[in-house]
Design a protein around this motif. Structure first.
Motif, PDB file in Angstrom:
ATOM      1  N   GLY A  10      43.138  45.173  43.279  1.00 40.35           N
ATOM      2  CA  GLY A  10      42.681  44.735  44.598  1.00 40.35           C
ATOM      3  C   GLY A  10      41.185  44.956  44.777  1.00 40.35           C
ATOM      4  O   GLY A  10      40.481  44.109  45.340  1.00 40.35           O
ATOM      5  N   ILE A  11      40.691  46.091  44.284  1.00 37.90           N
ATOM      6  CA  ILE A  11      39.257  46.384  44.375  1.00 37.90           C
ATOM      7  C   ILE A  11      38.457  45.366  43.552  1.00 37.90           C
ATOM      8  O   ILE A  11      37.425  44.852  44.000  1.00 37.90           O
ATOM      9  CB  ILE A  11      38.967  47.822  43.893  1.00 37.90           C
ATOM     10  CG1 ILE A  11      39.580  48.828  44.889  1.00 37.90           C
ATOM     11  CG2 ILE A  11      37.461  48.053  43.743  1.00 37.90           C
ATOM     12  CD1 ILE A  11      39.558  50.261  44.400  1.00 37.90           C
ATOM     13  N   SER A  12      38.957  45.034  42.361  1.00 34.69           N
ATOM     14  CA  SER A  12      38.303  44.033  41.521  1.00 34.69           C
ATOM     15  C   SER A  12      38.281  42.678  42.217  1.00 34.69           C
ATOM     16  O   SER A  12      37.281  41.939  42.139  1.00 34.69           O
ATOM     17  CB  SER A  12      39.041  43.932  40.183  1.00 34.69           C
ATOM     18  OG  SER A  12      38.452  42.963  39.353  1.00 34.69           O
ATOM     19  N   LEU A  42      33.227  38.980  46.987  1.00 33.58           N
ATOM     20  CA  LEU A  42      31.912  39.242  47.570  1.00 33.58           C
ATOM     21  C   LEU A  42      30.793  38.654  46.708  1.00 33.58           C
ATOM     22  O   LEU A  42      29.824  38.081  47.230  1.00 33.58           O
ATOM     23  CB  LEU A  42      31.706  40.742  47.760  1.00 33.58           C
ATOM     24  CG  LEU A  42      32.619  41.424  48.787  1.00 33.58           C
ATOM     25  CD1 LEU A  42      32.218  42.881  48.986  1.00 33.58           C
ATOM     26  CD2 LEU A  42      32.599  40.689  50.126  1.00 33.58           C
ATOM     27  N   GLN A  43      30.927  38.783  45.386  1.00 32.61           N
ATOM     28  CA  GLN A  43      29.903  38.212  44.508  1.00 32.61           C
ATOM     29  C   GLN A  43      29.879  36.684  44.613  1.00 32.61           C
ATOM     30  O   GLN A  43      28.805  36.064  44.571  1.00 32.61           O
ATOM     31  CB  GLN A  43      30.142  38.643  43.057  1.00 32.61           C
ATOM     32  CG  GLN A  43      29.865  40.111  42.806  1.00 32.61           C
ATOM     33  CD  GLN A  43      28.457  40.523  43.182  1.00 32.61           C
ATOM     34  OE1 GLN A  43      27.490  39.830  42.874  1.00 32.61           O
ATOM     35  NE2 GLN A  43      28.326  41.646  43.872  1.00 32.61           N
ATOM     36  N   ASP A  44      31.041  36.074  44.772  1.00 32.27           N
ATOM     37  CA  ASP A  44      31.117  34.622  44.922  1.00 32.27           C
ATOM     38  C   ASP A  44      30.393  34.177  46.183  1.00 32.27           C
ATOM     39  O   ASP A  44      29.585  33.232  46.157  1.00 32.27           O
ATOM     40  CB  ASP A  44      32.586  34.181  44.951  1.00 32.27           C
ATOM     41  CG  ASP A  44      32.737  32.678  45.118  1.00 32.27           C
ATOM     42  OD1 ASP A  44      31.949  31.929  44.509  1.00 32.27           O
ATOM     43  OD2 ASP A  44      33.627  32.247  45.873  1.00 32.27           O
ATOM     44  N   ASP A  66      23.285  43.024  36.137  1.00 31.87           N
ATOM     45  CA  ASP A  66      23.829  41.768  35.627  1.00 31.87           C
ATOM     46  C   ASP A  66      25.355  41.819  35.440  1.00 31.87           C
ATOM     47  O   ASP A  66      25.995  40.788  35.296  1.00 31.87           O
ATOM     48  CB  ASP A  66      23.187  41.417  34.295  1.00 31.87           C
ATOM     49  CG  ASP A  66      21.703  41.068  34.461  1.00 31.87           C
ATOM     50  OD1 ASP A  66      21.336  40.669  35.581  1.00 31.87           O
ATOM     51  OD2 ASP A  66      20.940  41.228  33.495  1.00 31.87           O
ATOM     52  N   SER A  67      25.917  43.038  35.443  1.00 34.82           N
ATOM     53  CA  SER A  67      27.352  43.146  35.236  1.00 34.82           C
ATOM     54  C   SER A  67      28.139  42.916  36.521  1.00 34.82           C
ATOM     55  O   SER A  67      29.347  42.821  36.504  1.00 34.82           O
ATOM     56  CB  SER A  67      27.699  44.547  34.696  1.00 34.82           C
ATOM     57  OG  SER A  67      27.474  45.543  35.673  1.00 34.82           O
ATOM     58  N   LYS A  68      27.442  42.833  37.658  1.00 30.80           N
ATOM     59  CA  LYS A  68      28.145  42.633  38.930  1.00 30.80           C
ATOM     60  C   LYS A  68      28.751  41.245  38.998  1.00 30.80           C
ATOM     61  O   LYS A  68      28.174  40.291  38.498  1.00 30.80           O
ATOM     62  CB  LYS A  68      27.167  42.828  40.100  1.00 30.80           C
ATOM     63  CG  LYS A  68      26.796  44.284  40.367  1.00 30.80           C
ATOM     64  CD  LYS A  68      25.950  44.368  41.623  1.00 30.80           C
ATOM     65  CE  LYS A  68      25.530  45.774  41.931  1.00 30.80           C
ATOM     66  NZ  LYS A  68      24.741  45.896  43.148  1.00 30.80           N
TER      67      LYS A  68
END
Length: 219
Positions: free
Chosen positions: A164-166, A172-174, A217-219
């Motif tokens: 769920g956290i993932s 949010l990143q989208d 960059d990993s976000k």
């Protein structure tokens, strides 16, 4: 989108809950609010949402003053404190009812939002029978279903497992890539730092710190 907060002060029953807050936020970024319970994080979110009006100062959304030019931000998705829906309705029926207020989205888009957070839109269980994690996911689905330009989430990963956290991170990143302006509060310091581009620290209703975090960059 741009939010400008100018010398915002809010008093409730003689108690100052927000004091002389001035800051600017831009679309395409995730802003974190950090501080202990009762410090004013939720009150600031309420002020930006138009749910409370300042005692003095102002909140501007793209140059329009809340409470004067507009009552609420024109495009907003919101989850403050615990998700609250009609207990006797299914998740789908709850979101259909809320979507009908502005009629911005189709039923298919509502169903897609529910699926995106890992719930089944055809689940016949009512909201009352949902687990805490399911309730949280429905709250997030409600916040994103109209593809808002402003997203405000209070404790978005509350009651969620690792998957769920993932999911919240991906959503949010989208929306960040779509130039949405995102504001979150989270008690988990590491999660807040992972998600945020900038963090405002709040103590006793005042901004006490502002950190711009390095890009990852990993976000």
């Amino acid at each position: 989108m741009e939010i400008k907060i100018n010398q915002l002060t809010k008093q409730i029953k003689g108690v100052t809950v927000l004091e002389d807050i001035t800051l600017t936020m831009q679309g395409g970024k995730i802003y974190g609010l950090k501080g202990p319970n009762g410090c004013g994080k939720t009150m600031l979110m309420r002020a930006i949402s138009g749910l409370i009006l300042p005692s003095s100062g102002s909140v501007e959304i793209d140059g329009q003053v809340l409470g004067k030019d507009i009552s609420f931000p024109p495009s907003i998705g919101l989850l403050i404190e615990y998700p609250s829906f009609v207990n006797g309705y299914t998740g789908l029926k709850n979101l259909q009812m809320i979507a009908s207020i502005q009629n911005k989205v189709t039923e298919e888009q509502v169903r897609e939002a529910i699926q995106r957070v890992g719930l089944n839109p055809d689940d016949k269980r009512t909201f009352k029978k949902y687990s805490l994690g399911m309730k949280q996911k429905l709250g997030i689905a409600c916040a994103i279903m109209e593809d808002p330009e402003l997203i405000i989430l209070d404790e978005p990963v509350n009651a969620l497992d690792e998957a769920g956290i993932s999911m919240v991170r991906d959503i949010l990143q989208d929306y960040k890539k779509r130039s949405a302006l995102i504001i979150i509060a989270c008690h988990d310091k590491e999660e807040l730092e992972f998600l945020s581009d900038e963090i405002y620290s709040i103590s006793e209703g005042k901004i006490t710190g502002h950190d711009v975090l390095p890009g990852d960059d990993s976000k």
